[in-house]
Scaffold this active site. Structure first.
Site, mmCIF file in Angstrom:
data_model
loop_
_atom_site.group_PDB
_atom_site.id
_atom_site.type_symbol
_atom_site.label_atom_id
_atom_site.label_comp_id
_atom_site.label_asym_id
_atom_site.label_seq_id
_atom_site.Cartn_x
_atom_site.Cartn_y
_atom_site.Cartn_z
ATOM 1 N N ILE A 63 0.839 -1.205 0.000
ATOM 2 C CA ILE A 63 0.000 0.000 0.000
ATOM 3 C C ILE A 63 0.873 1.254 0.000
ATOM 4 C CG2 ILE A 63 -1.750 1.298 1.298
ATOM 5 C CD1 ILE A 63 -2.811 -1.483 2.269
ATOM 6 N N SER A 77 -4.239 2.898 8.089
ATOM 7 C CA SER A 77 -3.730 1.547 8.375
ATOM 8 C C SER A 77 -4.470 0.915 9.551
ATOM 9 C CB SER A 77 -2.229 1.579 8.622
ATOM 10 O OG SER A 77 -1.745 0.255 8.747
ATOM 11 N N ARG A 78 -4.088 1.274 10.768
ATOM 12 C CA ARG A 78 -4.792 0.777 11.947
ATOM 13 C C ARG A 78 -4.777 1.880 12.998
ATOM 14 N NH1 ARG A 78 -6.551 -2.451 9.055
ATOM 15 N NH2 ARG A 78 -6.574 -4.720 9.206
ATOM 16 N N ASP A 98 -8.993 7.092 8.717
ATOM 17 C CA ASP A 98 -9.961 6.074 8.312
ATOM 18 C C ASP A 98 -10.093 5.009 9.391
ATOM 19 O OD1 ASP A 98 -11.740 4.811 6.428
ATOM 20 O OD2 ASP A 98 -10.183 3.289 6.127
ATOM 21 N N GLU A 110 -12.170 1.848 17.575
ATOM 22 C CA GLU A 110 -13.247 1.774 16.577
ATOM 23 C C GLU A 110 -14.150 0.551 16.737
ATOM 24 O OE1 GLU A 110 -10.758 1.600 12.957
ATOM 25 O OE2 GLU A 110 -11.525 -0.419 12.621
ATOM 26 N N HIS A 160 -13.368 3.199 8.500
ATOM 27 C CA HIS A 160 -12.595 2.046 8.012
ATOM 28 C C HIS A 160 -13.105 1.578 6.641
ATOM 29 C CE1 HIS A 160 -9.762 -1.217 9.706
ATOM 30 N NE2 HIS A 160 -9.754 -1.287 8.395
ATOM 31 N N GLN A 161 -13.158 2.525 5.708
ATOM 32 C CA GLN A 161 -13.720 2.202 4.401
ATOM 33 C C GLN A 161 -12.682 2.217 3.283
ATOM 34 O OE1 GLN A 161 -16.207 6.068 4.177
ATOM 35 N NE2 GLN A 161 -15.787 5.678 2.020
ATOM 36 N N ALA A 162 -11.393 2.375 3.649
ATOM 37 C CA ALA A 162 -10.376 2.511 2.595
ATOM 38 C C ALA A 162 -10.353 1.319 1.647
ATOM 39 C CB ALA A 162 -9.000 2.722 3.222
HETATM 40 N N1 LIG Z 1 -8.100 0.931 6.163
HETATM 41 C C1 LIG Z 1 -8.214 -0.186 5.463
HETATM 42 O O1 LIG Z 1 -9.298 -0.464 4.906
HETATM 43 C C2 LIG Z 1 -7.026 -1.127 5.305
HETATM 44 C C3 LIG Z 1 -7.100 -2.145 4.356
HETATM 45 C C4 LIG Z 1 -5.996 -2.983 4.146
HETATM 46 C C5 LIG Z 1 -4.862 -2.841 4.913
HETATM 47 N N2 LIG Z 1 -4.823 -1.870 5.864
HETATM 48 C C6 LIG Z 1 -3.614 -1.720 6.700
HETATM 49 O O2 LIG Z 1 -2.503 -1.437 5.867
HETATM 50 C C7 LIG Z 1 -1.380 -2.122 6.387
HETATM 51 C C8 LIG Z 1 -0.322 -2.283 5.314
HETATM 52 O O3 LIG Z 1 -0.795 -3.166 4.319
HETATM 53 P P1 LIG Z 1 0.179 -3.663 3.139
HETATM 54 O O4 LIG Z 1 -0.656 -4.550 2.286
HETATM 55 O O5 LIG Z 1 0.899 -2.520 2.537
HETATM 56 O O6 LIG Z 1 1.208 -4.546 3.969
HETATM 57 P P2 LIG Z 1 2.698 -4.926 3.565
HETATM 58 O O7 LIG Z 1 3.046 -6.112 4.406
HETATM 59 O O8 LIG Z 1 2.845 -5.035 2.076
HETATM 60 O O9 LIG Z 1 3.546 -3.652 4.049
HETATM 61 C C9 LIG Z 1 3.782 -3.366 5.395
HETATM 62 C C10 LIG Z 1 5.147 -2.725 5.501
HETATM 63 O O10 LIG Z 1 5.367 -2.401 6.872
HETATM 64 C C11 LIG Z 1 6.719 -2.735 7.188
HETATM 65 N N3 LIG Z 1 6.828 -3.011 8.623
HETATM 66 C C12 LIG Z 1 6.265 -4.026 9.305
HETATM 67 N N4 LIG Z 1 6.599 -3.958 10.605
HETATM 68 C C13 LIG Z 1 7.398 -2.872 10.730
HETATM 69 C C14 LIG Z 1 8.058 -2.272 11.838
HETATM 70 N N5 LIG Z 1 7.962 -2.795 13.082
HETATM 71 N N6 LIG Z 1 8.808 -1.162 11.609
HETATM 72 C C15 LIG Z 1 8.914 -0.651 10.361
HETATM 73 N N7 LIG Z 1 8.304 -1.187 9.284
HETATM 74 C C16 LIG Z 1 7.560 -2.267 9.472
HETATM 75 C C17 LIG Z 1 7.038 -3.956 6.351
HETATM 76 O O11 LIG Z 1 8.429 -4.113 6.159
HETATM 77 C C18 LIG Z 1 6.278 -3.657 5.062
HETATM 78 O O12 LIG Z 1 7.095 -3.012 4.112
HETATM 79 C C19 LIG Z 1 -1.990 -3.445 6.915
HETATM 80 O O13 LIG Z 1 -1.168 -4.044 7.898
HETATM 81 C C20 LIG Z 1 -3.296 -2.982 7.499
HETATM 82 O O14 LIG Z 1 -3.113 -2.630 8.855
HETATM 83 C C21 LIG Z 1 -5.873 -1.004 6.068
#
Ligand SMILES: NC(=O)c1ccc[n+]([C@@H]2O[C@H](COP(=O)([O-])OP(=O)(O)OC[C@H]3O[C@@H](n4cnc5c(N)ncnc54)[C@H](O)[C@@H]3O)[C@@H](O)[C@H]2O)c1
Length: 331
Positions: free
Chosen positions: A154, A232-233, A257, A262, A294-296
Site C-alpha cells: 500500500i 492503516s490501523r 480512516d 473503533e 474504516h472504508q479505505a
Molecule cells: N483501512 C483499510 O481499509 C485497510 C485495508 C488494508 C490494509 N490496511 C492496513 O494497511 C497495512 C499495510 O498493508 P500492506 O498490504 O501494505 O502490507 P505490507 O506487508 O505489504 O507492508 C507493510 C510494511 O510495513 C513494514 N513493517 C512491518 N513492521 C514494521 C516495523 N515494526 N517497523 C517498520 N516497518 C515495518 C514492512 O516491512 C512492510 O514493508 C496493513 O497491515 C493494514 O493494517 C488497512
C-alpha cells in the site's frame, strides 16, 4: 458443510453468497464476532471474520468448545486475532495477505486531498448557497514532501501517486522496497521523516512494536502545518495526544480512516445513541479533521478479491493444502 460469516456488510453479502454457492452453503451475519455472538458459531467447523471481530482468547476458547477449527479472516491485518491462543487450541487461521493496494492508497489520498483543500466544508457551504472562499485555502502539494511510514504494497501504491503529484518522497520501513527507491524515495530515520514531511501517511501494520508509533513525541516533532493520514490501523496513533495537538491549533489537516477504539462503533449506526467516547466526540469537532469508518478497502475490486481469496483459503483448508495466507499453524 455450512460456512458462517460474521461482520458482513450489505454490499458484501451477495458477493460472498455468489462466490461460495458452487462450493459450500454460506450463512452471512451482519453482527461482529465477540463474546456475546460467539455461541452462534457452535457446530460450524469453519467461520469467516472481518477486521472488527474479536478473536481474543475468550472468544477463541468458546469457538473451540463449539467445534470451530478454522477461521478465514477477510482482511490483511490480523491484529484482532490472538494467534498464540489459536495455535494452542488447534484452530487454523488464514487471512487475505494481499488484495488491491490501490483501494487503500487511493483512499488515503482522498483523505489527504479532502483535508488539504477543505472539500467537506466547501460541500456543506455550497449546499447552503454560501459561495465564499474564506477558510478554504489549501496548499499545492507539487514540490512538497510526502513521508511514508511503511513502504510495502500500500505504501508503494501511495508513493506512486505522490510521485505523480511531483512530490519529494521520504520513507521509513524495516525493509526497503526497491520499487520505491526507483521512484526516487529516500529512506530516512522516522524522526527525520516526521520533521521534514508536509504530508505523513501511515502504512505499517499494527504490532506491539508499532502501537502508538505516532505518540505525543512524534506528533510534536511534526511540522505545525503538516497533514497526517492514517488508513492503516487506529492503534498506530495515540489519539488522546493527537487531540491535544489539534486543540493547540496544530496541523493543516488530519484524515483518519481508522481509530484505536473503533471496534463496537465503526460499521454500525450509532446515530441515535449517546456517544460515550469523548476522544472520538472531540476529534470530529475539529474543522481540520476528517474521520471515516474504516472504508479505505471498500471498493468493488478489493472486496471481490477478498471474497475470492477467502473462498480459496476455505477450500485449501478442506483439501489439507497450505498457502501463504495461513497464519496458524505456523510453518
Ligand atoms: N483501512 C483499510 O481499509 C485497510 C485495508 C488494508 C490494509 N490496511 C492496513 O494497511 C497495512 C499495510 O498493508 P500492506 O498490504 O501494505 O502490507 P505490507 O506487508 O505489504 O507492508 C507493510 C510494511 O510495513 C513494514 N513493517 C512491518 N513492521 C514494521 C516495523 N515494526 N517497523 C517498520 N516497518 C515495518 C514492512 O516491512 C512492510 O514493508 C496493513 O497491515 C493494514 O493494517 C488497512
Amino acid at each position: 458443510m455450512e460456512i458462517l460469516a460474521f461482520g458482513v456488510q450489505a454490499d458484501e453479502k451477495p458477493l460472498i453468497e455468489r462466490a461460495f454457492a458452487p462450493h459450500h452453503p454460506v450463512r452471512t451475519l451482519d453482527v461482529f464476532l465477540n463474546t456475546d455472538t460467539a455461541p452462534i458459531a457452535a457446530g460450524h467447523e469453519i467461520i469467516s471474520t472481518s477486521v472488527n471481530c474479536d478473536l481474543g482468547a475468550d472468544v477463541l476458547s468458546g469457538l473451540a468448545a463449539g467445534g470451530t477449527r478454522m477461521v478465514a479472516q477477510r482482511s490483511t491485518g490480523f491484529n484482532n486475532v490472538d494467534l498464540d491462543v489459536a495455535a494452542r487450541l488447534g484452530i487454523t487461521v488464514a487471512r487475505v495477505s494481499s488484495y488491491s493496494p490501490y483501494s487503500v492508497a487511493e483512499f488515503a489520498w482522498t483523505l489527504a486531498m479532502a483535508v488539504n483543500r477543505r472539500i467537506v466544508r466547501a460541500s456543506t457551504r455550497t449546499r447552503d448557497f454560501d459561495f465564499r472562499l474564506d477558510g478554504l485555502m489549501g496548499r499545492d502539494l507539487h514540490g512538497r514532501t510526502a513521508g511514508i511510514l511503511g513502504t510495502g504494497k500500500i505504501g508503494e501504491a501511495f508513493a506512486r501517486i505522490a510521485h505523480g503529484f511531483g512530490m519529494r518522497l521520504l520513507g521509513w520501513d524495516a525493509a526497503e522496497n526497491p520499487a520505491c527507491r526507483e521512484l526516487g524515495l529516500t529512506y530516512v530515520p522516522k524522526e527525520e521523516l516526521l520533521a521534514e514531511s508536509d504530508l505523513v501517511s501511515l502504512h505499517v501494520p499494527l504490532l506491539p512494536e508499532t502501537r502508538h508509533l505516532i505518540d505525543a513525541t512524534a506528533l510534536k516533532s511534526m511540522r505545525d502545518d503538516a497533514i497526517l493520514v492514517n488508513s492503516s490501523r487506529g492503534g498506530l496513533v495515540d489519539t488522546a495526544a493527537l487531540v491535544d495537538e489539534l486543540r493547540a491549533g496544530r496541523f493543516t489537516g488530519v484524515g483518519l480512516d481508522v481509530y484505536e477504539a473503533e471496534a463496537g462503533l465503526f460499521f454500525l449506526d450509532k446515530s441515535l445513541e449517546a456517544v460515550d467516547d469523548d476522544t472520538l466526540a472531540r476529534l470530529v469537532t475539529f474543522p481540520n479533521v476528517l474521520v471515516t469508518s474504516h472504508q479505505a478497502y471498500y471498493t468493488a475490486d478489493a472486496v471481490t478479491q477478498i471474497v475470492s481469496t477467502t473462498l480459496d483459503n476455505v477450500l485449501d483448508y478442506i483439501a489439507g493444502r497450505r498457502s501463504g495466507n495461513v497464519l496458524v499453524p505456523r510453518s
